[in-house]
Design a protein around this motif. Sequence first.
Motif, mmCIF file in Angstrom:
data_model
loop_
_atom_site.group_PDB
_atom_site.id
_atom_site.type_symbol
_atom_site.label_atom_id
_atom_site.label_comp_id
_atom_site.label_asym_id
_atom_site.label_seq_id
_atom_site.Cartn_x
_atom_site.Cartn_y
_atom_site.Cartn_z
ATOM 1 N N CYS A 8 -11.346 -38.585 -20.461
ATOM 2 C CA CYS A 8 -11.551 -38.523 -19.010
ATOM 3 C C CYS A 8 -10.309 -38.900 -18.215
ATOM 4 O O CYS A 8 -10.295 -38.763 -16.995
ATOM 5 C CB CYS A 8 -12.730 -39.408 -18.622
ATOM 6 N N ASN A 9 -9.277 -39.380 -18.909
ATOM 7 C CA ASN A 9 -8.035 -39.803 -18.275
ATOM 8 C C ASN A 9 -8.298 -40.823 -17.164
ATOM 9 O O ASN A 9 -7.740 -40.746 -16.074
ATOM 10 C CB ASN A 9 -7.240 -38.611 -17.747
ATOM 11 N N LEU A 10 -9.175 -41.761 -17.499
ATOM 12 C CA LEU A 10 -9.521 -42.849 -16.588
ATOM 13 C C LEU A 10 -9.685 -44.127 -17.401
ATOM 14 O O LEU A 10 -10.132 -44.075 -18.551
ATOM 15 C CB LEU A 10 -10.858 -42.575 -15.880
ATOM 16 N N PRO A 11 -9.372 -45.270 -16.801
ATOM 17 C CA PRO A 11 -9.633 -46.511 -17.520
ATOM 18 C C PRO A 11 -11.139 -46.730 -17.682
ATOM 19 O O PRO A 11 -11.930 -46.290 -16.850
ATOM 20 C CB PRO A 11 -9.016 -47.597 -16.631
ATOM 21 N N THR A 12 -11.508 -47.386 -18.775
ATOM 22 C CA THR A 12 -12.899 -47.757 -18.989
ATOM 23 C C THR A 12 -13.011 -49.271 -19.004
ATOM 24 O O THR A 12 -12.050 -49.978 -19.346
ATOM 25 C CB THR A 12 -13.462 -47.201 -20.308
ATOM 26 N N VAL A 13 -14.189 -49.753 -18.644
ATOM 27 C CA VAL A 13 -14.456 -51.189 -18.613
ATOM 28 C C VAL A 13 -15.952 -51.387 -18.822
ATOM 29 O O VAL A 13 -16.756 -50.485 -18.527
ATOM 30 C CB VAL A 13 -13.971 -51.803 -17.271
ATOM 31 N N ASN A 14 -16.325 -52.539 -19.338
ATOM 32 C CA ASN A 14 -17.732 -52.850 -19.570
ATOM 33 C C ASN A 14 -18.183 -53.974 -18.623
ATOM 34 O O ASN A 14 -17.485 -54.978 -18.497
ATOM 35 C CB ASN A 14 -17.964 -53.345 -20.995
ATOM 36 N N PRO A 15 -19.352 -53.815 -18.015
ATOM 37 C CA PRO A 15 -19.925 -54.935 -17.267
ATOM 38 C C PRO A 15 -20.293 -56.066 -18.230
ATOM 39 O O PRO A 15 -20.516 -55.831 -19.421
ATOM 40 C CB PRO A 15 -21.181 -54.352 -16.620
ATOM 41 N N ASP A 16 -20.371 -57.291 -17.707
ATOM 42 C CA ASP A 16 -20.744 -58.442 -18.530
ATOM 43 C C ASP A 16 -22.181 -58.357 -19.033
ATOM 44 O O ASP A 16 -22.478 -58.823 -20.121
ATOM 45 C CB ASP A 16 -20.578 -59.751 -17.748
ATOM 46 N N VAL A 17 -23.074 -57.799 -18.237
ATOM 47 C CA VAL A 17 -24.486 -57.739 -18.614
ATOM 48 C C VAL A 17 -24.699 -56.535 -19.534
ATOM 49 O O VAL A 17 -24.486 -55.394 -19.123
ATOM 50 C CB VAL A 17 -25.391 -57.622 -17.362
ATOM 51 N N PRO A 18 -25.117 -56.804 -20.781
ATOM 52 C CA PRO A 18 -25.257 -55.694 -21.725
ATOM 53 C C PRO A 18 -26.453 -54.778 -21.438
ATOM 54 O O PRO A 18 -26.416 -53.606 -21.763
ATOM 55 C CB PRO A 18 -25.421 -56.393 -23.077
ATOM 56 N N TYR A 54 -10.719 -30.125 -25.263
ATOM 57 C CA TYR A 54 -11.748 -29.942 -24.244
ATOM 58 C C TYR A 54 -11.805 -28.483 -23.784
ATOM 59 O O TYR A 54 -12.890 -27.930 -23.597
ATOM 60 C CB TYR A 54 -11.482 -30.870 -23.064
ATOM 61 N N SER A 55 -10.658 -27.848 -23.661
ATOM 62 C CA SER A 55 -10.658 -26.443 -23.256
ATOM 63 C C SER A 55 -11.328 -25.584 -24.328
ATOM 64 O O SER A 55 -12.021 -24.610 -24.014
ATOM 65 C CB SER A 55 -9.246 -25.953 -22.942
ATOM 66 N N GLN A 56 -11.162 -25.939 -25.587
ATOM 67 C CA GLN A 56 -11.842 -25.221 -26.672
ATOM 68 C C GLN A 56 -13.356 -25.441 -26.576
ATOM 69 O O GLN A 56 -14.139 -24.498 -26.731
ATOM 70 C CB GLN A 56 -11.317 -25.689 -28.035
ATOM 71 N N TYR A 57 -13.765 -26.667 -26.312
ATOM 72 C CA TYR A 57 -15.186 -26.981 -26.126
ATOM 73 C C TYR A 57 -15.775 -26.142 -24.993
ATOM 74 O O TYR A 57 -16.855 -25.561 -25.132
ATOM 75 C CB TYR A 57 -15.333 -28.474 -25.830
ATOM 76 N N LEU A 58 -15.048 -26.055 -23.869
ATOM 77 C CA LEU A 58 -15.543 -25.284 -22.724
ATOM 78 C C LEU A 58 -15.698 -23.796 -23.051
ATOM 79 O O LEU A 58 -16.615 -23.144 -22.544
ATOM 80 C CB LEU A 58 -14.620 -25.468 -21.514
ATOM 81 N N GLY A 96 -19.308 -33.914 -22.340
ATOM 82 C CA GLY A 96 -20.400 -33.770 -21.368
ATOM 83 C C GLY A 96 -20.205 -34.674 -20.171
ATOM 84 O O GLY A 96 -20.434 -34.273 -19.023
ATOM 85 N N LEU A 97 -19.761 -35.904 -20.423
ATOM 86 C CA LEU A 97 -19.444 -36.832 -19.335
ATOM 87 C C LEU A 97 -18.303 -36.277 -18.491
ATOM 88 O O LEU A 97 -18.372 -36.274 -17.257
ATOM 89 C CB LEU A 97 -19.062 -38.203 -19.907
ATOM 90 N N LYS A 98 -17.271 -35.767 -19.146
ATOM 91 C CA LYS A 98 -16.126 -35.207 -18.416
ATOM 92 C C LYS A 98 -16.543 -34.005 -17.576
ATOM 93 O O LYS A 98 -16.077 -33.856 -16.443
ATOM 94 C CB LYS A 98 -15.006 -34.819 -19.381
ATOM 95 N N LEU A 99 -17.418 -33.183 -18.098
ATOM 96 C CA LEU A 99 -17.894 -32.029 -17.344
ATOM 97 C C LEU A 99 -18.572 -32.484 -16.051
ATOM 98 O O LEU A 99 -18.352 -31.906 -14.993
ATOM 99 C CB LEU A 99 -18.848 -31.203 -18.208
ATOM 100 N N GLY A 100 -19.377 -33.533 -16.139
ATOM 101 C CA GLY A 100 -20.004 -34.097 -14.941
ATOM 102 C C GLY A 100 -18.984 -34.667 -13.980
ATOM 103 O O GLY A 100 -19.063 -34.449 -12.760
ATOM 104 N N LEU A 101 -18.007 -35.398 -14.508
ATOM 105 C CA LEU A 101 -16.954 -35.954 -13.652
ATOM 106 C C LEU A 101 -16.147 -34.851 -12.974
ATOM 107 O O LEU A 101 -15.789 -34.964 -11.797
ATOM 108 C CB LEU A 101 -16.014 -36.854 -14.467
ATOM 109 N N ASP A 102 -15.866 -33.781 -13.708
ATOM 110 C CA ASP A 102 -15.141 -32.645 -13.124
ATOM 111 C C ASP A 102 -15.941 -32.023 -11.984
ATOM 112 O O ASP A 102 -15.366 -31.599 -10.973
ATOM 113 C CB ASP A 102 -14.831 -31.597 -14.187
#
Length: 178
Positions: free
Chosen positions: A97-107, A162-166, A59-65
């Motif tokens: 998503c083929n992108l790096p992920t990172v977390n902010p310090d503030v939870p 993902y293509s199967q999901y779509l 769902g996140l990837k669909l939005g990013l696409d």
Amino acid sequence: NDESEKAPIGCNGVVMVPFFNGERTPNYPKGKGCICGLTPENMKSENIYRSSMESAIYGLKLGLDSFKKQGFNSKEIRLVGGGSKSKFWSQMVADVCNLPTVNPDVPEAAAFGAALQAYWCLLHVQGKNPSIEEITKEHVKINQNSFHHPIPENVAQYEVAYSQYLKYVDNFKPLFSA
């Protein structure tokens, strides 16, 4: 996480469509949650657990696409909330998503974001005009130990899953559209 990690990428063909309360992306206000592709061989808890995680990220990837089609190119994904505490989840997001992920310090990112917006408003009322980008650059710090980078072989496997999901999402359109 432990159970989900037992299943392979693509969950042996099990696909969850997680539209339990309708969906906005795609616009399926009458959407329902569905578990698809079950067979006697793949109907295992680990496949169902992992498919729920994968589908949330799809769902996140669909939005990013959708953003990408509008010319917006993401450089990284900043993860917040409960899932961001999971290395397995974070790596899955990076791979799907083929992108790096990172977390902010503030939870507590939602509360922190609201506070930053309120601070921006206060400064504007006081006649100061910083951009929201200036404020976030000053106050949002990244946890340098939280980076996850896409793993190419995982990315390739997720493209197939993902293509199967779509296909499922597209085929549900007549049932879930307004």
